[in-house]
Scaffold this motif. Structure first.
Motif, PDB file in Angstrom:
ATOM      1  N   VAL A 163      39.059  -8.472  21.216  1.00 35.11           N
ATOM      2  CA  VAL A 163      39.426  -9.772  20.650  1.00 35.11           C
ATOM      3  C   VAL A 163      38.871 -10.901  21.511  1.00 35.11           C
ATOM      4  CG1 VAL A 163      41.359 -11.331  20.189  1.00 35.11           C
ATOM      5  CG2 VAL A 163      41.466  -8.936  19.445  1.00 35.11           C
ATOM      6  N   ARG A 164      39.049 -10.780  22.822  1.00 32.96           N
ATOM      7  CA  ARG A 164      38.531 -11.829  23.712  1.00 32.96           C
ATOM      8  C   ARG A 164      37.011 -11.940  23.576  1.00 32.96           C
ATOM      9  NH1 ARG A 164      37.312 -11.982  30.110  1.00 32.96           N
ATOM     10  NH2 ARG A 164      37.166 -14.247  30.318  1.00 32.96           N
ATOM     11  N   GLU A 165      36.332 -10.798  23.548  1.00 31.39           N
ATOM     12  CA  GLU A 165      34.881 -10.815  23.385  1.00 31.39           C
ATOM     13  C   GLU A 165      34.503 -11.482  22.063  1.00 31.39           C
ATOM     14  OE1 GLU A 165      31.122  -7.665  23.014  1.00 31.39           O
ATOM     15  OE2 GLU A 165      33.162  -6.930  23.368  1.00 31.39           O
ATOM     16  N   GLY A 166      35.313 -11.224  21.022  1.00 28.96           N
ATOM     17  CA  GLY A 166      35.064 -11.848  19.728  1.00 28.96           C
ATOM     18  C   GLY A 166      35.177 -13.358  19.793  1.00 28.96           C
ATOM     19  N   PHE A 167      36.228 -13.853  20.426  1.00 25.97           N
ATOM     20  CA  PHE A 167      36.386 -15.299  20.566  1.00 25.97           C
ATOM     21  C   PHE A 167      35.195 -15.908  21.304  1.00 25.97           C
ATOM     22  CE2 PHE A 167      41.163 -14.944  20.006  1.00 25.97           C
ATOM     23  CZ  PHE A 167      41.223 -15.789  18.913  1.00 25.97           C
ATOM     24  N   LEU A 168      34.771 -15.276  22.371  1.00 22.49           N
ATOM     25  CA  LEU A 168      33.650 -15.815  23.147  1.00 22.49           C
ATOM     26  C   LEU A 168      32.354 -15.789  22.340  1.00 22.49           C
ATOM     27  CD1 LEU A 168      34.490 -14.289  26.639  1.00 22.49           C
ATOM     28  CD2 LEU A 168      34.690 -16.690  25.947  1.00 22.49           C
ATOM     29  N   ASN A 169      32.177 -14.758  21.515  1.00 12.75           N
ATOM     30  CA  ASN A 169      31.002 -14.708  20.642  1.00 12.75           C
ATOM     31  C   ASN A 169      31.038 -15.822  19.602  1.00 12.75           C
ATOM     32  OD1 ASN A 169      29.597 -12.515  21.716  1.00 12.75           O
ATOM     33  ND2 ASN A 169      30.758 -11.016  20.549  1.00 12.75           N
ATOM     34  N   LEU A 170      32.213 -16.056  19.032  1.00 11.29           N
ATOM     35  CA  LEU A 170      32.349 -17.136  18.049  1.00 11.29           C
ATOM     36  C   LEU A 170      32.049 -18.486  18.681  1.00 11.29           C
ATOM     37  CD1 LEU A 170      35.641 -15.941  16.307  1.00 11.29           C
ATOM     38  CD2 LEU A 170      33.343 -15.887  15.313  1.00 11.29           C
ATOM     39  N   ALA A 171      32.543 -18.688  19.907  1.00  6.75           N
ATOM     40  CA  ALA A 171      32.300 -19.954  20.608  1.00  6.75           C
ATOM     41  C   ALA A 171      30.820 -20.148  20.907  1.00  6.75           C
ATOM     42  CB  ALA A 171      33.116 -19.998  21.894  1.00  6.75           C
ATOM     43  N   ALA A 172      30.165 -19.072  21.299  1.00  2.00           N
ATOM     44  CA  ALA A 172      28.732 -19.165  21.617  1.00  2.00           C
ATOM     45  C   ALA A 172      27.906 -19.476  20.373  1.00  2.00           C
ATOM     46  CB  ALA A 172      28.258 -17.855  22.248  1.00  2.00           C
ATOM     47  N   ALA A 173      28.394 -19.019  19.207  1.00  2.00           N
ATOM     48  CA  ALA A 173      27.659 -19.244  17.960  1.00  2.00           C
ATOM     49  C   ALA A 173      27.822 -20.659  17.428  1.00  2.00           C
ATOM     50  CB  ALA A 173      28.116 -18.236  16.904  1.00  2.00           C
ATOM     51  N   GLU A 174      28.902 -21.348  17.842  1.00  2.00           N
ATOM     52  CA  GLU A 174      29.155 -22.718  17.362  1.00  2.00           C
ATOM     53  C   GLU A 174      29.531 -23.632  18.533  1.00  2.00           C
ATOM     54  OE1 GLU A 174      31.175 -23.629  13.538  1.00  2.00           O
ATOM     55  OE2 GLU A 174      31.764 -21.521  13.625  1.00  2.00           O
ATOM     56  N   PRO A 175      28.604 -23.872  19.447  1.00  2.00           N
ATOM     57  CA  PRO A 175      28.932 -24.690  20.621  1.00  2.00           C
ATOM     58  C   PRO A 175      29.263 -26.135  20.277  1.00  2.00           C
ATOM     59  CG  PRO A 175      26.570 -24.260  20.504  1.00  2.00           C
ATOM     60  CD  PRO A 175      27.214 -23.388  19.483  1.00  2.00           C
ATOM     61  N   GLU A 176      28.832 -26.605  19.103  1.00  2.00           N
ATOM     62  CA  GLU A 176      29.128 -27.987  18.710  1.00  2.00           C
ATOM     63  C   GLU A 176      30.590 -28.153  18.302  1.00  2.00           C
ATOM     64  OE1 GLU A 176      28.313 -25.702  15.071  1.00  2.00           O
ATOM     65  OE2 GLU A 176      27.326 -25.839  17.027  1.00  2.00           O
ATOM     66  N   ARG A 177      31.258 -27.059  17.973  1.00  2.00           N
ATOM     67  CA  ARG A 177      32.664 -27.128  17.553  1.00  2.00           C
ATOM     68  C   ARG A 177      33.618 -26.632  18.640  1.00  2.00           C
ATOM     69  NH1 ARG A 177      36.245 -23.497  14.766  1.00  2.00           N
ATOM     70  NH2 ARG A 177      34.593 -22.047  14.146  1.00  2.00           N
ATOM     71  N   PHE A 178      33.231 -25.602  19.346  1.00  2.00           N
ATOM     72  CA  PHE A 178      34.110 -24.981  20.342  1.00  2.00           C
ATOM     73  C   PHE A 178      34.012 -25.666  21.701  1.00  2.00           C
ATOM     74  CE2 PHE A 178      34.322 -21.382  17.457  1.00  2.00           C
ATOM     75  CZ  PHE A 178      35.534 -20.773  17.766  1.00  2.00           C
ATOM     76  N   TYR A 179      35.145 -25.721  22.373  1.00  2.00           N
ATOM     77  CA  TYR A 179      35.194 -26.147  23.764  1.00  2.00           C
ATOM     78  C   TYR A 179      35.997 -25.081  24.499  1.00  2.00           C
ATOM     79  CZ  TYR A 179      35.407 -29.200  27.827  1.00  2.00           C
ATOM     80  OH  TYR A 179      35.258 -29.727  29.096  1.00  2.00           O
ATOM     81  N   VAL A 180      35.338 -24.355  25.391  1.00  2.00           N
ATOM     82  CA  VAL A 180      35.967 -23.221  26.089  1.00  2.00           C
ATOM     83  C   VAL A 180      36.608 -23.708  27.382  1.00  2.00           C
ATOM     84  CG1 VAL A 180      35.631 -20.915  27.058  1.00  2.00           C
ATOM     85  CG2 VAL A 180      34.249 -21.657  25.092  1.00  2.00           C
ATOM     86  N   ILE A 181      37.866 -23.322  27.577  1.00  2.00           N
ATOM     87  CA  ILE A 181      38.642 -23.759  28.736  1.00  2.00           C
ATOM     88  C   ILE A 181      39.162 -22.550  29.505  1.00  2.00           C
ATOM     89  CG2 ILE A 181      40.843 -24.849  29.393  1.00  2.00           C
ATOM     90  CD1 ILE A 181      40.389 -26.906  27.291  1.00  2.00           C
ATOM     91  N   ASP A 182      39.071 -22.604  30.819  1.00  2.00           N
ATOM     92  CA  ASP A 182      39.627 -21.572  31.693  1.00  2.00           C
ATOM     93  C   ASP A 182      41.146 -21.717  31.691  1.00  2.00           C
ATOM     94  OD1 ASP A 182      40.478 -19.890  33.687  1.00  2.00           O
ATOM     95  OD2 ASP A 182      39.318 -20.839  35.295  1.00  2.00           O
ATOM     96  N   ALA A 183      41.830 -20.799  31.000  1.00  2.00           N
ATOM     97  CA  ALA A 183      43.279 -20.909  30.825  1.00  2.00           C
ATOM     98  C   ALA A 183      44.070 -20.341  31.997  1.00  2.00           C
ATOM     99  CB  ALA A 183      43.699 -20.220  29.536  1.00  2.00           C
ATOM    100  N   THR A 184      43.387 -19.944  33.066  1.00  8.02           N
ATOM    101  CA  THR A 184      44.119 -19.444  34.235  1.00  8.02           C
ATOM    102  C   THR A 184      44.554 -20.594  35.143  1.00  8.02           C
ATOM    103  OG1 THR A 184      42.090 -19.139  35.545  1.00  8.02           O
ATOM    104  CG2 THR A 184      42.836 -17.275  34.204  1.00  8.02           C
TER     105      THR A 184
END
Length: 206
Positions: A163-184
């Motif tokens: 699931v995590r890998e899936g989210f990261l793949n989705l984010a990489a495919a749409e960088p104009e929409r996604f903003y990835v944040i380090d949740a730790t």
């Protein structure tokens, strides 16, 4: 503006939505907060079936279609009307969760999931999606501290890693929409970063 919050279990989505909502309200924005599955009377009944009744056996396809049914109701009953009234809509999960959990996690065909999602949402996509990313093991430990696991949280670690890998793949495919944040990091540090991104996006959008 339609903003969604995504990510593995235990990423702090609910906390960040609450904090962001408070800031935007002080800036004079009208806010609609909602979640998936749920957000409507119909959706909340579906949530009980698909997440909370952990004794039920639900096939992956059935699971996805139930989430899609809740989403279709939410878009038509809550999200579109709020956007038409000029609200900022903050949603705890949206269709990216189905692509990550039922697609990458359960192994359902992504093209099929995307086609059904298009029909369920009427093509409504978020303007901005925050992906609160962290290692599944850490997220599940956080989730465990809240009490009993729901159906998805009960799945094995390998499922959550997919699931995590899936989210990261989705984010990489749409960088104009996604903003990835380090949740730790601390909730406050994450909050400040989100506020800066949202403020700049709202200014740009207007």
């Amino acid at each position: 503006m339609f903003i969604t919050f995504e990510g593995p279990e235990g990423g702090g989505k609910s906390t960040q939505i609450k904090l962001l909502s408070e800031v935007l309200q002080t800036l004079g924005h009208q806010i609609t907060q909602t979640r998936e599955p749920g957000g409507t009377v119909t959706g909340n009944k579906i949530r009980q079936i698909v997440l909370e009744d952990v004794e039920l056996h639900i096939e992956p396809l059935t699971e996805f279609l139930l989430y899609s049914a809740s989403r279709a109701q939410l878009v038509r009953e809550v999200i579109r009307p709020a956007l038409q009234e000029g609200h900022v809509v903050l949603c705890d999960r949206y269709f990216d969760s189905s692509l990550a959990y039922q697609g990458f996690g359960r192994g359902l065909d992504l093209r099929f999931l995307q086609d059904v999602t298009w029909e369920a949402t009427g093509g409504l996509r978020p303007h901005l999606t925050f992906l609160l990313d962290l290692q599944p093991r850490i997220g599940l430990e956080r989730a465990a501290s809240r009490g009993q696991f729901d159906r998805l949280e009960q799945a094995d670690l390998q499922f959550h890693e997919r699931v995590r890998e899936g989210f990261l793949n989705l984010a990489a495919a749409e960088p104009e929409r996604f903003y990835v944040i380090d949740a730790t990091r601390s909730a406050e540090a994450i909050h400040q970063e989100i506020v800066q991104v949202v403020k700049s996006t709202l200014i740009f959008k207007h």
